[in-house]
Design a protein around this motif. Structure first.
Motif, PDB file in Angstrom:
ATOM      1  N   HIS A  10       0.864  -1.182   0.000  1.00  0.00           N
ATOM      2  CA  HIS A  10       0.000   0.000   0.000  1.00  0.00           C
ATOM      3  C   HIS A  10       0.902   1.235   0.000  1.00  0.00           C
ATOM      4  O   HIS A  10       1.693   1.435   0.923  1.00  0.00           O
ATOM      5  CB  HIS A  10      -0.921  -0.001   1.222  1.00  0.00           C
ATOM      6  CG  HIS A  10      -2.072   0.927   1.096  1.00  0.00           C
ATOM      7  ND1 HIS A  10      -1.948   2.281   1.271  1.00  0.00           N
ATOM      8  CD2 HIS A  10      -3.361   0.698   0.770  1.00  0.00           C
ATOM      9  CE1 HIS A  10      -3.116   2.852   1.090  1.00  0.00           C
ATOM     10  NE2 HIS A  10      -4.001   1.914   0.782  1.00  0.00           N
ATOM     11  N   ARG A  11       0.785   2.049  -1.028  1.00  0.00           N
ATOM     12  CA  ARG A  11       1.679   3.203  -1.191  1.00  0.00           C
ATOM     13  C   ARG A  11       1.495   4.267  -0.113  1.00  0.00           C
ATOM     14  O   ARG A  11       2.451   4.976   0.204  1.00  0.00           O
ATOM     15  CB  ARG A  11       1.457   3.847  -2.561  1.00  0.00           C
ATOM     16  CG  ARG A  11       1.905   2.990  -3.716  1.00  0.00           C
ATOM     17  CD  ARG A  11       1.771   3.737  -5.044  1.00  0.00           C
ATOM     18  NE  ARG A  11       1.690   2.811  -6.127  1.00  0.00           N
ATOM     19  CZ  ARG A  11       0.643   2.617  -6.897  1.00  0.00           C
ATOM     20  NH1 ARG A  11      -0.437   3.330  -6.734  1.00  0.00           N
ATOM     21  NH2 ARG A  11       0.670   1.725  -7.859  1.00  0.00           N
TER      22      ARG A  11
ATOM     23  N   LEU B  21     -11.319  -7.999   2.973  1.00  0.00           N
ATOM     24  CA  LEU B  21     -11.017  -7.551   4.334  1.00  0.00           C
ATOM     25  C   LEU B  21      -9.523  -7.284   4.500  1.00  0.00           C
ATOM     26  O   LEU B  21      -9.137  -6.281   5.116  1.00  0.00           O
ATOM     27  CB  LEU B  21     -11.513  -8.566   5.351  1.00  0.00           C
ATOM     28  CG  LEU B  21     -11.442  -8.127   6.812  1.00  0.00           C
ATOM     29  CD1 LEU B  21     -12.174  -6.805   7.032  1.00  0.00           C
ATOM     30  CD2 LEU B  21     -11.996  -9.212   7.716  1.00  0.00           C
ATOM     31  N   ALA B  22      -8.682  -8.134   3.936  1.00  0.00           N
ATOM     32  CA  ALA B  22      -7.228  -7.896   4.016  1.00  0.00           C
ATOM     33  C   ALA B  22      -6.873  -6.584   3.323  1.00  0.00           C
ATOM     34  O   ALA B  22      -6.060  -5.803   3.836  1.00  0.00           O
ATOM     35  CB  ALA B  22      -6.455  -9.051   3.380  1.00  0.00           C
TER      36      ALA B  22
ATOM     37  N   ASN C  21      -5.785   0.646   6.324  1.00  0.00           N
ATOM     38  CA  ASN C  21      -6.297   1.253   7.565  1.00  0.00           C
ATOM     39  C   ASN C  21      -7.749   1.703   7.399  1.00  0.00           C
ATOM     40  O   ASN C  21      -8.183   2.674   7.999  1.00  0.00           O
ATOM     41  CB  ASN C  21      -5.424   2.421   8.027  1.00  0.00           C
ATOM     42  CG  ASN C  21      -4.052   1.971   8.451  1.00  0.00           C
ATOM     43  OD1 ASN C  21      -3.864   0.841   8.894  1.00  0.00           O
ATOM     44  ND2 ASN C  21      -3.070   2.835   8.294  1.00  0.00           N
ATOM     45  N   GLY C  22      -8.510   0.972   6.591  1.00  0.00           N
ATOM     46  CA  GLY C  22      -9.876   1.359   6.282  1.00  0.00           C
ATOM     47  C   GLY C  22     -10.954   0.679   7.104  1.00  0.00           C
ATOM     48  O   GLY C  22     -12.143   0.838   6.812  1.00  0.00           O
ATOM     49  N   LEU C  23     -10.569  -0.083   8.139  1.00  0.00           N
ATOM     50  CA  LEU C  23     -11.566  -0.803   8.916  1.00  0.00           C
ATOM     51  C   LEU C  23     -12.592   0.128   9.577  1.00  0.00           C
ATOM     52  O   LEU C  23     -13.798  -0.159   9.515  1.00  0.00           O
ATOM     53  CB  LEU C  23     -10.901  -1.711   9.948  1.00  0.00           C
ATOM     54  CG  LEU C  23     -11.801  -2.742  10.619  1.00  0.00           C
ATOM     55  CD1 LEU C  23     -12.513  -3.616   9.598  1.00  0.00           C
ATOM     56  CD2 LEU C  23     -10.993  -3.597  11.565  1.00  0.00           C
TER      57      LEU C  23
END
Length: 146
Positions: A95-96, A127-128, A134-136
């Motif tokens: 993830h950049r 989900l991963a 960090n989108g949970l």
């Protein structure tokens, strides 16, 4: 008469295009009346109909993608139907924005006719991907508001 690509060849071309970020080329691998189902998508549409719809979807992904993907552990299984394969693989995801690197599992059941994908059922580890960005908290909020 040109040789038609096998389901295995079409999947490999699809996977190579995704990992290379060549999203503008991917819609051409699908039939005009294709149906793609993203079975475990937690939000948003889970069914896409038609090549033009996929072309728009791939353009959105290309414009907003914050990840780099590398495929590994690719296994392609033939079935008793010569048009259908089951592909399993992992993405190594970077993830950049968050800088996180993680793995996401994938399975696709593809039906390929005359060298084009006519149906795809996609089982990606959304989900991963959400957790890696960090989108949970945003996912939970969106699910609570449905």
């Amino acid at each position: 008469m040109p040789e038609t690509r096998s389901p295995r060849d079409v999947f490999q071309k699809l996977l190579n295009g995704i990992t290379a970020g060549r999203f503008s080329e991917l819609a051409e691998l699908y039939a005009e009346d294709t149906v793609v189902e993203t079975v475990f998508e937690p939000l948003g549409p889970r069914r896409f109909e038609g090549r033009d719809t996929l072309r728009e979807r791939f353009a959105q992904v290309a414009a907003h993608s914050l990840i780099e993907l590398t495929s590994s552990n690719v296994v392609i299984r033939e079935t008793d139907d010569p048009e259908v394969i089951v592909a399993e693989w992992d993405y190594q995801v970077h993830h950049r924005v968050t800088g996180r690197t993680f793995e996401a599992a994938n399975i696709q059941v593809l039906r390929v006719r005359d060298g084009l994908i006519v149906n795809s059922r996609d089982y990606h580890d959304h989900l991963a991907l959400i957790m890696g960005s960090n989108g949970l908290p945003q996912l939970v909020a969106a699910l609570e508001n449905q």
